[in-house]
Design a protein around this motif. Structure first.
Motif, PDB file in Angstrom:
ATOM      1  N   ARG A  17    -137.418  49.277  71.309  1.00  0.00           N
ATOM      2  CA  ARG A  17    -136.305  49.276  71.639  1.00  0.00           C
ATOM      3  C   ARG A  17    -134.731  49.434  71.015  1.00  0.00           C
ATOM      4  O   ARG A  17    -135.562  48.533  70.432  1.00  0.00           O
ATOM      5  N   LEU A  71    -133.163  54.926  71.058  1.00  0.00           N
ATOM      6  CA  LEU A  71    -132.993  56.035  72.972  1.00  0.00           C
ATOM      7  C   LEU A  71    -132.639  56.432  71.737  1.00  0.00           C
ATOM      8  O   LEU A  71    -132.865  58.017  71.442  1.00  0.00           O
ATOM      9  N   VAL A 115    -140.718  56.932  75.942  1.00  0.00           N
ATOM     10  CA  VAL A 115    -140.482  55.787  76.054  1.00  0.00           C
ATOM     11  C   VAL A 115    -140.087  54.390  76.470  1.00  0.00           C
ATOM     12  O   VAL A 115    -140.685  54.773  77.588  1.00  0.00           O
ATOM     13  N   VAL A 117    -138.604  51.112  77.541  1.00  0.00           N
ATOM     14  CA  VAL A 117    -137.301  50.856  77.973  1.00  0.00           C
ATOM     15  C   VAL A 117    -137.603  48.978  78.393  1.00  0.00           C
ATOM     16  O   VAL A 117    -138.624  48.611  78.388  1.00  0.00           O
ATOM     17  N   ASP A 118    -136.573  48.089  78.311  1.00  0.00           N
ATOM     18  CA  ASP A 118    -136.367  46.764  78.725  1.00  0.00           C
ATOM     19  C   ASP A 118    -135.096  46.498  80.205  1.00  0.00           C
ATOM     20  O   ASP A 118    -135.040  46.131  79.819  1.00  0.00           O
ATOM     21  N   SER A 119    -134.259  47.600  79.989  1.00  0.00           N
ATOM     22  CA  SER A 119    -133.299  48.295  80.726  1.00  0.00           C
ATOM     23  C   SER A 119    -133.943  49.500  80.811  1.00  0.00           C
ATOM     24  O   SER A 119    -133.781  50.097  80.598  1.00  0.00           O
ATOM     25  N   PRO A 127    -132.254  53.092  81.450  1.00  0.00           N
ATOM     26  CA  PRO A 127    -131.213  54.166  80.822  1.00  0.00           C
ATOM     27  C   PRO A 127    -129.853  54.419  81.196  1.00  0.00           C
ATOM     28  O   PRO A 127    -130.576  53.909  82.720  1.00  0.00           O
ATOM     29  N   HIS A 176    -128.832  59.039  78.913  1.00  0.00           N
ATOM     30  CA  HIS A 176    -129.892  58.771  78.131  1.00  0.00           C
ATOM     31  C   HIS A 176    -131.199  60.128  79.248  1.00  0.00           C
ATOM     32  O   HIS A 176    -132.291  60.288  79.141  1.00  0.00           O
ATOM     33  N   ARG A 177    -131.023  59.577  80.417  1.00  0.00           N
ATOM     34  CA  ARG A 177    -131.393  59.762  81.692  1.00  0.00           C
ATOM     35  C   ARG A 177    -130.945  61.141  82.197  1.00  0.00           C
ATOM     36  O   ARG A 177    -132.694  62.014  81.590  1.00  0.00           O
ATOM     37  N   TRP A 181    -142.235  56.883  80.697  1.00  0.00           N
ATOM     38  CA  TRP A 181    -141.588  56.054  79.889  1.00  0.00           C
ATOM     39  C   TRP A 181    -142.291  54.633  80.639  1.00  0.00           C
ATOM     40  O   TRP A 181    -143.026  55.247  81.423  1.00  0.00           O
ATOM     41  N   GLY A 215    -142.701  50.348  79.892  1.00  0.00           N
ATOM     42  CA  GLY A 215    -141.660  48.878  79.899  1.00  0.00           C
ATOM     43  C   GLY A 215    -142.261  47.821  80.933  1.00  0.00           C
ATOM     44  O   GLY A 215    -143.326  48.158  81.638  1.00  0.00           O
ATOM     45  N   GLN A 226    -143.413  55.112  86.552  1.00  0.00           N
ATOM     46  CA  GLN A 226    -143.982  54.390  84.639  1.00  0.00           C
ATOM     47  C   GLN A 226    -145.018  54.834  84.315  1.00  0.00           C
ATOM     48  O   GLN A 226    -146.400  54.274  85.808  1.00  0.00           O
TER      49      GLN A 226
END
Length: 412
Positions: free
Chosen positions: A38, A41, A58, A60-62, A64, A68-69, A84, A86, A371
């Motif tokens: 986290r 990235l 990747v 993630v906590d939010s 991207p 970035h995507r 990805w 998270g 995901q």
């Protein structure tokens, strides 16, 4: 004994050196998976761009950013396996559309997972909090600045505020009476410019406004309240098929000349309520019922040509306005404004660029796939080669050990 130890240290040195060289020159298919922590990235993307990697996982906590995507999608297209994972990110989507009315309000529609609490904001700050559902819910805003966002636990959907539209005149065709009097009054109170053709006797009518031909260049909608619209039925049909909007209320919905465009025809059964009216029957296959009383359809809509038509069984809406309740005139005005706005013709407005994602989780899934389970890795995905820092440390330690051993052997 010391000679054997030196040979062992030399073997470690050569092995570490070989592994370091192999780590640099080995093909992408043998590269280790890079797991992005986290907040890291950007560094992982730069690293994956500069040198070939087999996989990029990747965490993630939010959601991207769009940059970035798209960067990840480009790395994936270049042959790197990208996944990805998270915490569960709630799917949120937001859209804005102009309301075809003189007040130029903006309708904000929000959809998301069931019971997801979503904060609506614009460029100036928070506006409201809504409970998102799979079926979109909407809010009418009198003003919004810049863009509108919907945020929920790591997901933030952003869309531009829709450009307002310019409505045109409304034509009312009816017999003189309470219904026509208060329909015209309600629309004028809401800001509409109303032209009226009111029949006061056979062959005699009173006119309000200029005698314009009924076309989309001058009128956004036509409202037919009763049989007084019969002589204009052919004109109304051509107007609707060309893109205009029509509201056919009460007896007007069963006029033979309007049968081809009307979604339904008012019957003889009457329902009671603040707005008394007739139950609709003979619903066409493509008609959509907008309002019911129990199982009885009272308002329905359909497309005809490139225009829209609403049939309403209500023929005495003025009674709801005459109630003693203080909000009765406002409710009557809002009801008629919503009905006309639903069919009104307006010129297309230019779209604004939002600079964000209107449905970020959906866009991420479309770009990178669904995901993956957090922490799950395929067998063999982890490299058996130690990290570079460990190899370099082993190389230095073995070289130093061998040098020290040789020095001590010379002293002996």
């Amino acid at each position: 004994m010391r000679s054997r130890a030196e040979w062992a240290l030399r073997a470690v040195t050569l092995t570490a050196l070989a592994l370091l060289i192999w780590t640099v020159v080995r093909p992408a298919a043998l590269q280790p998976r890079i797991s992005d922590a986290r907040g890291g990235l950007e560094a992982a993307l730069v690293n994956a761009t500069r040198r070939p990697v087999a996989a990029l996982d990747v965490v993630v906590d939010s959601v991207p950013t769009a940059l970035h995507r798209d960067w990840l999608a480009a790395i994936r297209a270049a042959g790197t396996k990208v996944s990805w994972s998270g915490r569960a990110l709630p799917p949120v989507a937001v859209a804005t559309s102009p309301v075809a009315e003189p007040e130029s309000r903006i309708r904000v529609s929000v959809a998301g997972g069931d019971s997801t609490e979503v904060v609506l904001s614009d460029q100036l700050g928070a506006i409201d909090t809504v409970q998102a559902r799979a079926i979109p819910s909407s809010r009418l805003l009198r003003t919004a600045t810049g863009w509108v966002s919907a945020s929920a636990r790591g997901s933030r959907a952003v869309t531009a505020v829709a450009n307002p539209v310019q409505v045109r005149r409304v034509l009312v065709l009816a017999s003189a009476g309470w219904e026509s009097k208060f329909v015209v009054a309600a629309l004028e109170e809401a800001g509409w410019t109303v032209d009226a053709r009111l029949r006061v006797a056979p062959g005699v009518e009173t006119r309000q406004g200029p005698d314009y031909p009924l076309d989309t260049a001058r009128y956004s909608a036509v409202i037919a309240l009763d049989a007084a619209a019969a002589p204009s039925a052919g004109t109304i049909e051509r107007y609707v098929n060309a893109g205009g909007g029509a509201v056919l209320a009460g007896p007007a919905s069963r006029l033979p000349g309007l049968a081809r465009i009307s979604p339904a025809a008012a019957g003889a059964r009457r329902v009671a309520g603040p707005r008394t009216g007739l139950v609709l029957g003979a619903l066409k296959d493509d008609a959509v019922v907008l309002e019911r009383q129990g199982a009885l359809p009272l308002v329905a809509a359909r497309r005809s040509g490139v225009g829209r038509v609403i049939a309403s069984g209500y023929d005495e809406t003025w009674r709801s306005r005459m109630r003693r309740a203080a909000e009765a005139p406002t409710e009557h005005r809002e009801w008629w404004t919503a009905l006309v706005s639903a069919v009104a013709f307006v010129p297309a407005a230019d779209a604004r660029a939002s600079g964000g994602d209107a449905a970020p989780v959906a866009a991420l899934t479309a770009a990178l796939g669904p995901q993956s389970r957090m922490g799950a890795e395929p067998a063999g995905a982890r490299s058996l080669v130690p990290p570079v820092w460990m190899l370099f440390g082993a190389l230095l330690a073995s070289l130093l050990g061998e040098v020290v051993s040789r020095r001590y052997r010379g002293l002996a």
